[in-house]
Design an enzyme around this catalytic site. Structure first.
Site, PDB file in Angstrom:
ATOM      1  N   LYS A  85       0.675  -1.188  -0.016  1.00 28.01           N
ATOM      2  CA  LYS A  85       0.111  -0.063  -0.049  1.00 28.01           C
ATOM      3  C   LYS A  85       0.812   1.129  -0.114  1.00 28.01           C
ATOM      4  O   LYS A  85       1.936   1.084   0.389  1.00 28.01           O
ATOM      5  CB  LYS A  85      -0.807   0.003   1.067  1.00 28.01           C
ATOM      6  CG  LYS A  85      -0.231   0.157   2.532  1.00 28.01           C
ATOM      7  CD  LYS A  85       0.110   1.524   2.886  1.00 28.01           C
ATOM      8  CE  LYS A  85      -0.991   2.526   2.977  1.00 28.01           C
ATOM      9  NZ  LYS A  85      -0.501   3.961   3.101  1.00 28.01           N
ATOM     10  N   THR A 130       6.645   5.806   2.012  1.00 29.65           N
ATOM     11  CA  THR A 130       5.580   5.671   2.911  1.00 29.65           C
ATOM     12  C   THR A 130       4.702   4.620   2.596  1.00 29.65           C
ATOM     13  O   THR A 130       3.655   4.733   1.823  1.00 29.65           O
ATOM     14  CB  THR A 130       4.975   7.000   3.078  1.00 29.65           C
ATOM     15  OG1 THR A 130       3.703   6.960   3.968  1.00 29.65           O
ATOM     16  CG2 THR A 130       3.752   7.326   1.857  1.00 29.65           C
ATOM     17  N   THR A 149      -9.950  16.423   7.441  1.00 26.67           N
ATOM     18  CA  THR A 149     -11.327  16.951   7.585  1.00 26.67           C
ATOM     19  C   THR A 149     -12.402  16.711   6.815  1.00 26.67           C
ATOM     20  O   THR A 149     -13.500  16.797   7.009  1.00 26.67           O
ATOM     21  CB  THR A 149     -11.100  18.687   7.286  1.00 26.67           C
ATOM     22  OG1 THR A 149     -10.685  18.622   6.209  1.00 26.67           O
ATOM     23  CG2 THR A 149     -10.035  19.154   8.305  1.00 26.67           C
TER      24      THR A 149
END
Length: 417
Positions: free
Chosen positions: A191, A202, A417
């Site tokens: 992933k 990452t 958010t």
């Protein structure tokens, strides 16, 4: 070109065939479920188990100075050459979570050990998701009991789904490798889409094989292949807190890969190709990415070559030009100039898609329309030759990178958010 090996920069090695299906190598079971970490209800907890007591493994982790709790737990509490279980969650990185985060990572390790019936020091844990949010260990522990009931030999895809975050698509591989003693299987789940930078990416990547390896061979092969794959990619130049890559070999096929043998070379080439293709899929997925670039830099000093390649790959101007299909080679020159400011003045040779556009620091005529057409494809290659001052260009490196899109900004502006 096979369905999996779909990049011009990765060849399917001789003796390797892409194998359809979801079956794991002999000795492995896996599963993925939703335990409630993701508000969407998508799968977010994966469990991978080797039933072979003599499983051999190797691992690599992020080189970030800020380490997530699961990385610290693996480094301090796991026998990295004898991992039999991987427990991985998405939806929460368990990074920058202090002492409580460490406790939850250790709790996750213990729950996975109980679920699989193995000692805690043979369990690796991994997490991915938002940084700075406490992991709800209760959901993980109860989820571990549930995911244990789902373990099966064809759980390859389910496990891969459970580790996705902003990934648009699952990244997995399943190949057969013909060795002198018989055929072995390699499967992998990865992933990653953002916070990607050379010096590791990452990402999470878990590789399984039923070949029999010794610990030294596994560690050597994983180390070499990581350097040629996940160490060579960049989406946004950001280094993650959670990067983890683990290779597990059950030996259940009975086919042994002897050290320094022809079989080791064949197996290593297969592993290398699989990881390079998975790394390219991460770049291709790059949170809004539409194109993948490859920059190759040559010169006489490996340090100059490396920093120049990274400067090009991480330049917002170069990445924006890649996104727009714009053969603006001046952006490549400025990126190298920034990296090589202490070597000024320097005269570069720059080639785009095989077309020379700058020779010894000066523009040369080229068919702009034809080159614009070439850089409108999904893969674009840039080559840079640093000044050699009459010496042979013995140093060379490459970096694969994504473009910079409007969608990347949107995704990361709204991530929490």
């Amino acid at each position: 070109m096979s369905e999996f090996f779909d990049s011009r920069w990765v060849e399917c090695p001789d003796g390797v065939t892409v194998a359809p299906g979801d079956g794991l190598p002999q000795g492995f079971r896996a599963a993925g479920i939703a335990c409630g970490l993701k508000e969407s209800g998508a799968p977010d907890l994966g469990l991978l188990v080797s039933d072979a007591p003599d499983t051999v493994s190797a691992a690599r982790f992020t080189r970030s100075g800020v380490l997530a709790a699961p990385v610290i737990v693996c480094k301090n509490r796991t026998r990295l050459d004898a991992i039999r279980v991987v427990a991985a969650n998405s939806g929460n990185a368990n990074a920058a979570t202090g002492g409580r985060g460490m406790d939850e990572a250790a709790r996750m390790q213990g729950a996975a050990a109980m679920a699989a019936g193995v000692p805690e020091d043979q369990v690796a844990v991994a997490s991915t998701g938002v940084i700075g949010v406490q992991l709800d260990g209760r959901k993980v522990v109860s989820g571990m009991l549930a995911v244990r009931e789902e373990l099966r030999g064809d759980g390859h895809g389910a496990f891969g789904e459970a580790i996705r975050t902003t990934d648009k698509f699952a990244k997995s591989a399943r190949v057969k490798v013909a060795l002198s003693g018989g055929e072995v299987l390699i499967t992998a789940q990865a992933k990653g889409a953002g916070m990607i930078q050379p010096s590791f990416a990452t990402m999470l990547c878990f590789v399984q094989t039923d070949a029999a390896l010794d610990a030294e061979t596994a560690d050597l092969l994983l180390g070499v292949c990581v350097k040629r794959s996940f160490d060579r990619i960049s989406v946004d130049g950001q280094l993650s807190t959670n990067d983890t890559a683990i290779l597990m070999a059950s030996g259940s096929s009975g086919v042994r890969v002897a050290t320094q043998s022809p079989d080791e070379a064949v197996f290593g080439q297969a592993l290398d190709a699989v990881l390079r293709q998975l790394a390219l899929l991460i770049v291709r997925d790059g949170e809004g990415s539409e194109r993948v670039g490859r920059v190759v830099v040559r010169g006489t000093d490996p340090r100059d070559v490396e920093r120049s390649a990274r400067a090009v790959a991480n330049s917002p101007l170069v990445k924006a030009a890649l996104h727009g299909g714009d053969p603006n080679w001046g952006r490549i020159a400025q990126a190298v100039g920034l990296a090589m400011a202490d070597r000024a003045p320097i005269d570069l040779d720059i080639t785009i898609e095989g077309v020379p556009v700058c020779v010894r620091g000066a523009a040369v005529p080229f068919d702009e329309a034809a080159l614009a057409e070439r850089v409108s494809g999904t893969e674009v290659e840039y080559e840079v030759l640093l000044p050699t001052h009459g010496e042979p260009a013995t140093a060379e490196t490459e970096v694969f990178f994504s473009d910079l899109s409007h969608e990347y900004v949107t995704i990361n502006a709204e991530y929490t958010t």
